[in-house]
Write an enzyme that holds these catalytic residues in place. Structure first.
Site, PDB file in Angstrom:
ATOM      1  N   ALA A  61       0.496  -1.106  -0.346  1.00 35.84           N
ATOM      2  CA  ALA A  61      -0.310   0.006   0.294  1.00 35.84           C
ATOM      3  C   ALA A  61       1.012   0.849  -0.169  1.00 35.84           C
ATOM      4  O   ALA A  61       1.563   1.285   0.677  1.00 35.84           O
ATOM      5  CB  ALA A  61      -0.738   0.118   1.205  1.00 35.84           C
ATOM      6  N   GLY A 104       1.368  -4.562   0.825  1.00 37.61           N
ATOM      7  CA  GLY A 104      -0.128  -4.981   0.226  1.00 37.61           C
ATOM      8  C   GLY A 104      -0.393  -5.383  -0.822  1.00 37.61           C
ATOM      9  O   GLY A 104      -1.426  -6.419  -1.683  1.00 37.61           O
ATOM     10  N   GLU A 107       0.213  -9.012  -0.438  1.00 38.61           N
ATOM     11  CA  GLU A 107      -1.641  -9.537   0.161  1.00 38.61           C
ATOM     12  C   GLU A 107      -2.672 -10.119  -1.904  1.00 38.61           C
ATOM     13  O   GLU A 107      -3.558 -10.177  -1.239  1.00 38.61           O
ATOM     14  CB  GLU A 107      -2.729  -8.496   0.327  1.00 38.61           C
ATOM     15  CG  GLU A 107      -2.150  -9.048   1.656  1.00 38.61           C
ATOM     16  CD  GLU A 107      -1.883  -7.493   2.923  1.00 38.61           C
ATOM     17  OE1 GLU A 107      -2.151  -6.489   2.489  1.00 38.61           O
ATOM     18  OE2 GLU A 107      -2.986  -8.204   3.912  1.00 38.61           O
ATOM     19  N   GLU A 127       5.085  -5.690   6.920  1.00 37.52           N
ATOM     20  CA  GLU A 127       4.326  -4.196   8.051  1.00 37.52           C
ATOM     21  C   GLU A 127       4.538  -3.833   9.068  1.00 37.52           C
ATOM     22  O   GLU A 127       4.479  -2.544   9.835  1.00 37.52           O
ATOM     23  CB  GLU A 127       2.599  -4.180   8.064  1.00 37.52           C
ATOM     24  CG  GLU A 127       2.083  -4.278   6.477  1.00 37.52           C
ATOM     25  CD  GLU A 127       2.453  -5.848   6.097  1.00 37.52           C
ATOM     26  OE1 GLU A 127       3.297  -6.683   5.710  1.00 37.52           O
ATOM     27  OE2 GLU A 127       1.137  -5.668   4.603  1.00 37.52           O
TER      28      GLU A 127
HETATM   29  C1  HXC Z   1       5.253   4.947  -1.196  1.00 35.57           C
HETATM   30  C2  HXC Z   1       7.072   3.929  -2.249  1.00 35.57           C
HETATM   31  C3  HXC Z   1       6.458   2.146  -1.298  1.00 35.57           C
HETATM   32  C4  HXC Z   1       5.733   1.969  -0.379  1.00 35.57           C
HETATM   33  C5  HXC Z   1       8.260   2.159  -2.440  1.00 35.57           C
HETATM   34  N1  HXC Z   1       8.359   3.641  -2.274  1.00 35.57           N
HETATM   35  N2  HXC Z   1       7.803   0.903  -1.474  1.00 35.57           N
HETATM   36  N3  HXC Z   1       5.893   4.368  -1.806  1.00 35.57           N
HETATM   37  N4  HXC Z   1       4.358   3.587  -0.377  1.00 35.57           N
HETATM   38  N5  HXC Z   1       5.137   1.008  -0.249  1.00 35.57           N
HETATM   39  C6  HXC Z   1       8.548   4.293  -2.917  1.00 35.57           C
HETATM   40  C7  HXC Z   1      10.042   4.926  -1.685  1.00 35.57           C
HETATM   41  O1  HXC Z   1       9.972   5.990  -1.433  1.00 35.57           O
HETATM   42  C8  HXC Z   1      10.876   5.850  -3.087  1.00 35.57           C
HETATM   43  O2  HXC Z   1      10.516   6.370  -3.854  1.00 35.57           O
HETATM   44  C9  HXC Z   1      10.288   4.605  -4.447  1.00 35.57           C
HETATM   45  O3  HXC Z   1       9.332   4.356  -4.397  1.00 35.57           O
HETATM   46  C10 HXC Z   1      11.788   3.791  -4.125  1.00 35.57           C
HETATM   47  O4  HXC Z   1      11.807   2.812  -3.747  1.00 35.57           O
HETATM   48  P1  HXC Z   1      13.476   3.357  -2.419  1.00 35.57           P
HETATM   49  O5  HXC Z   1      13.063   2.055  -0.761  1.00 35.57           O
HETATM   50  O6  HXC Z   1      14.376   4.047  -2.896  1.00 35.57           O
HETATM   51  O7  HXC Z   1      14.249   1.751  -3.751  1.00 35.57           O
HETATM   52  P2  HXC Z   1      15.041   0.522  -3.258  1.00 35.57           P
HETATM   53  O8  HXC Z   1      15.598   1.085  -2.238  1.00 35.57           O
HETATM   54  O9  HXC Z   1      14.933  -0.038  -4.267  1.00 35.57           O
HETATM   55  O10 HXC Z   1      13.793  -0.697  -1.873  1.00 35.57           O
HETATM   56  C11 HXC Z   1      12.951  -1.377  -2.431  1.00 35.57           C
HETATM   57  C12 HXC Z   1      11.504  -1.686  -1.187  1.00 35.57           C
HETATM   58  C13 HXC Z   1      11.165  -0.071  -0.506  1.00 35.57           C
HETATM   59  C14 HXC Z   1      12.207  -2.778  -0.463  1.00 35.57           C
HETATM   60  C15 HXC Z   1      10.314  -1.877  -1.738  1.00 35.57           C
HETATM   61  O11 HXC Z   1      11.147   0.721  -0.921  1.00 35.57           O
HETATM   62  C16 HXC Z   1      10.665  -1.045   0.699  1.00 35.57           C
HETATM   63  O12 HXC Z   1      10.805  -1.266   1.717  1.00 35.57           O
HETATM   64  N6  HXC Z   1       9.138   0.103   0.341  1.00 35.57           N
HETATM   65  C17 HXC Z   1       8.742  -0.530   1.459  1.00 35.57           C
HETATM   66  C18 HXC Z   1       7.667  -1.802   1.229  1.00 35.57           C
HETATM   67  C19 HXC Z   1       6.549  -1.632   2.778  1.00 35.57           C
HETATM   68  O13 HXC Z   1       7.008  -1.744   3.791  1.00 35.57           O
HETATM   69  N7  HXC Z   1       5.466  -3.013   2.184  1.00 35.57           N
HETATM   70  C20 HXC Z   1       3.960  -2.661   2.995  1.00 35.57           C
HETATM   71  C21 HXC Z   1       3.605  -1.654   2.816  1.00 35.57           C
HETATM   72  S1  HXC Z   1       2.127  -1.195   4.556  1.00 35.57           S
HETATM   73  P3  HXC Z   1      11.184   8.051  -3.329  1.00 35.57           P
HETATM   74  O14 HXC Z   1      10.376   8.784  -4.195  1.00 35.57           O
HETATM   75  O15 HXC Z   1      10.771   8.492  -1.706  1.00 35.57           O
HETATM   76  O16 HXC Z   1      12.306   8.061  -3.574  1.00 35.57           O
HETATM   77  C22 HXC Z   1       0.770  -2.562   3.237  1.00 35.57           C
HETATM   78  C23 HXC Z   1      -0.243  -2.407   4.046  1.00 35.57           C
HETATM   79  C24 HXC Z   1      -1.335  -3.080   3.563  1.00 35.57           C
HETATM   80  O17 HXC Z   1       1.081  -2.673   2.470  1.00 35.57           O
HETATM   81  C25 HXC Z   1      -2.279  -3.030   4.659  1.00 35.57           C
HETATM   82  C26 HXC Z   1      -4.195  -2.788   3.128  1.00 35.57           C
HETATM   83  C27 HXC Z   1      -4.485  -1.087   2.504  1.00 35.57           C
END
Ligand code: HXC
Length: 251
Positions: A61, A104, A107, A127
């Site tokens: 998400a 997400g 999911e 998460e």
């Molecule tokens: C918003 C995101 C994002 C996310 C990545 N980005 N994931 N933005 N929401 N979930 C953005 C980063 O901020 C960044 O933008 C760009 O994408 C590239 O990401 P980087 O982190 O610079 O790349 P990298 O180092 O290659 O790492 C990739 C990654 C990491 C491992 C996927 O981005 C990461 O850990 N993302 C979050 C994963 C996460 O926690 N997912 C769960 C979310 S909660 P900028 O502009 O900042 O450079 C969820 C709950 C769902 O999903 C519940 C139901 C609704």
């Protein structure tokens, strides 16, 4: 935020926010749901594929959109409800996953009918690192796929799982080289789309019953679905073609 095209009899939907690793925001999820329902209603489509880029199926998400939400606001406006539109889709939906399928994203992939993974795929429910837990079915679907011990470890630590481990853990149906993923997903979906649409929908319904009912109830419902197919031309054609040693034509 999504790109859609019909290839043969397959509706292909590509998640398309490359600048944020296909983070799933409200608008993307609304567009995805609308496109899935449109393909479900379109007789030219027999099966669907959801995919992303080589680097990301979806990184979860959209955290930036989600971070300031409050509990009362989310009670009144359930932003996760549109995510479940996919569960209304009667035709088969395959997730073709390359790169990350996190939170997400994982999911969403688990809400499809099955996952084909590229060898660079990474799955996880990280998460817990954000101070929350999976919110779109992850604790339930991951546990049904992996069993308690592995699911608990993944969800409590946020550890990611590679494609081969996901295959061994029954999270994905098959792993293919990244370069072959799109072609394999299309070929698989096209095969399904060439079969009796009635039998295909009933097969999907029957397998899903395994997750939503007790064994005896599931088997009873399967029996009704199976027997009802004897009211279709496709059953007559499929069985006649076998006996006559020819290829069945499901028109
Ligand atoms: C918003 C995101 C994002 C996310 C990545 N980005 N994931 N933005 N929401 N979930 C953005 C980063 O901020 C960044 O933008 C760009 O994408 C590239 O990401 P980087 O982190 O610079 O790349 P990298 O180092 O290659 O790492 C990739 C990654 C990491 C491992 C996927 O981005 C990461 O850990 N993302 C979050 C994963 C996460 O926690 N997912 C769960 C979310 S909660 P900028 O502009 O900042 O450079 C969820 C709950 C769902 O999903 C519940 C139901 C609704």
């Amino acid at each position: 935020m999504i790109l859609s095209e019909i290839i043969g009899r397959v509706g292909v939907i590509r998640l398309n926010r490359p600048e944020v690793m296909n983070a799933l925001c409200d608008r993307l999820m609304a567009d995805l749901g609308a496109q899935l329902l449109a393909y479900d209603a379109d007789p030219a489509v027999g099966a669907m594929v959801i995919t992303g880029s080589d680097k990301a199926f979806a990184a979860g998400a959209d955290i930036k959109e989600m971070k300031d939400r409050t509990f009362p606001e989310t009670l009144l406006h359930d932003f996760i409800a549109p995510w479940e539109t996919i569960l209304q889709v009667k035709k088969p939906v395959i997730a073709a996953v390359a790169g990350v399928a996190l939170g997400g994203g994982c999911e969403l992939a688990m809400m499809t009918d099955f996952i084909l993974a590229a060898d660079n795929a990474k799955f996880g429910q990280p998460e817990i690192n954000l101070g929350v837990i999976p919110g779109a079915g992850g604790t339930q679907r991951l546990t049904r796929a992996l069993g308690k011990a592995r699911s608990m470890e993944m969800i409590l630590t946020g550890r990611l799982m590679g494609a081969e481990e996901a295959l061994a853990a029954h999270l994905v149906a098959r792993v293919v080289p990244l370069a072959d993923l799109q072609a394999e997903a299309l070929k698989t979906a096209e095969k399904i789309a060439s079969l009796s649409p009635v039998a295909v929908q009933m097969a999907k319904k029957a397998v899903n019953l395994a997750f939503e009912s007790h064994l005896s109830e599931g088997v009873r419902s399967e029996r009704v679905l199976f027997l009802s197919l004897f009211g279709t031309k496709h059953q007559q054609e499929g069985m006649a073609a076998f006996v006559e040693k020819r290829k069945a034509r499901f028109e």
